[in-house]
Design an enzyme around this catalytic site. Structure first.
Site, PDB file in Angstrom:
ATOM      1  N   SER A   1     -25.846 -30.112 -70.168  1.00 55.65           N
ATOM      2  CA  SER A   1     -24.821 -30.684 -71.365  1.00 55.65           C
ATOM      3  C   SER A   1     -23.471 -31.315 -70.538  1.00 55.65           C
ATOM      4  O   SER A   1     -23.253 -31.019 -69.516  1.00 55.65           O
ATOM      5  CB  SER A   1     -24.420 -29.436 -72.016  1.00 55.65           C
ATOM      6  OG  SER A   1     -25.270 -29.102 -73.090  1.00 55.65           O
TER       7      SER A   1
ATOM      8  N   GLU B   1     -11.593 -44.981 -75.144  1.00 62.00           N
ATOM      9  CA  GLU B   1     -11.999 -45.583 -76.588  1.00 62.00           C
ATOM     10  C   GLU B   1     -12.830 -44.275 -77.393  1.00 62.00           C
ATOM     11  O   GLU B   1     -12.748 -44.297 -78.522  1.00 62.00           O
ATOM     12  CB  GLU B   1     -13.047 -46.690 -76.527  1.00 62.00           C
ATOM     13  CG  GLU B   1     -12.519 -47.871 -75.881  1.00 62.00           C
ATOM     14  CD  GLU B   1     -12.620 -47.909 -74.515  1.00 62.00           C
ATOM     15  OE1 GLU B   1     -12.117 -48.619 -73.766  1.00 62.00           O
ATOM     16  OE2 GLU B   1     -13.116 -46.965 -73.479  1.00 62.00           O
ATOM     17  N   SER B   2     -12.817 -42.989 -76.602  1.00 57.64           N
ATOM     18  CA  SER B   2     -13.319 -41.690 -77.482  1.00 57.64           C
ATOM     19  C   SER B   2     -14.092 -41.139 -76.337  1.00 57.64           C
ATOM     20  O   SER B   2     -13.716 -40.658 -75.362  1.00 57.64           O
ATOM     21  CB  SER B   2     -14.044 -41.993 -78.641  1.00 57.64           C
ATOM     22  OG  SER B   2     -13.995 -40.823 -79.342  1.00 57.64           O
TER      23      SER B   2
ATOM     24  N   HIS C   1     -26.686 -33.415 -74.725  1.00 58.70           N
ATOM     25  CA  HIS C   1     -27.668 -32.049 -74.358  1.00 58.70           C
ATOM     26  C   HIS C   1     -28.701 -32.450 -74.209  1.00 58.70           C
ATOM     27  O   HIS C   1     -29.487 -33.153 -75.031  1.00 58.70           O
ATOM     28  CB  HIS C   1     -27.288 -31.015 -75.440  1.00 58.70           C
ATOM     29  CG  HIS C   1     -27.709 -29.622 -75.267  1.00 58.70           C
ATOM     30  ND1 HIS C   1     -27.018 -28.835 -74.138  1.00 58.70           N
ATOM     31  CD2 HIS C   1     -29.079 -29.124 -75.452  1.00 58.70           C
ATOM     32  CE1 HIS C   1     -27.635 -27.818 -74.060  1.00 58.70           C
ATOM     33  NE2 HIS C   1     -28.935 -27.858 -74.586  1.00 58.70           N
TER      34      HIS C   1
ATOM     35  N   CYS D   1     -13.769 -46.231 -80.129  1.00 54.19           N
ATOM     36  CA  CYS D   1     -12.793 -46.671 -81.152  1.00 54.19           C
ATOM     37  C   CYS D   1     -12.428 -48.207 -80.670  1.00 54.19           C
ATOM     38  O   CYS D   1     -12.666 -48.423 -79.651  1.00 54.19           O
ATOM     39  CB  CYS D   1     -11.523 -45.928 -81.181  1.00 54.19           C
ATOM     40  SG  CYS D   1     -12.165 -44.095 -81.827  1.00 54.19           S
TER      41      CYS D   1
END
Length: 127
Positions: free
Chosen positions: A55, A62-63, A68, A83
């Site tokens: 994971s 931008e985010s 996983h 974003c």
């Protein structure tokens, strides 16, 4: 109103076990997927599970990108949220599909941050 971001949830199938189970390889591929999409990488953290699975998250300006893996099933669940207008989340998903040696990807995109009734507010500033 224009959305604030694009969020792609991808189901990546038929991936190579040895790739999905290698925390350093998954980390490298995820960081490169972010770069491939035009993102600016800020931080990343990945964890290897026992007996298998990885994971991790790549934080971008931008985010984020998150993953996983279930190597024993050849499957990776991927989340790419961007974003702004400069980063294409689909470029990251397609890159991951290729690099994981996947046979198939199913994905859907959701527009995020469509705020009804929210108009930009102009604020006067005294000099």
């Amino acid at each position: 109103m224009k959305p604030l971001g694009r969020h792609v949830l991808a189901e990546i199938y038929g991936c190579e076990f040895n790739i999905l189970n290698d925390v350093k390889r998954v980390e490298e591929i995820m960081v490169n997927a972010a770069l491939e999409s035009g993102a600016e990488v800020r931080e990343f953290v990945f964890h290897k599970f026992s007996p298998q699975g990885v994971s991790g998250v790549v934080v971008i300006s931008e985010s984020h990108l998150a993953i996983h893996t279930w190597p024993e099933l050849g499957y990776a669940a991927v989340d790419v949220f961007t974003c702004g207008d400069t980063v294409n989340p689909w470029d990251a998903c397609n890159f991951l599909t290729r690099e994981f040696g996947a046979k198939d990807m199913a994905a859907q995109e959701t527009k995020r941050g469509i705020l009804p009734g929210m108009e930009p507010r102009l604020v006067a500033v005294n000099s």
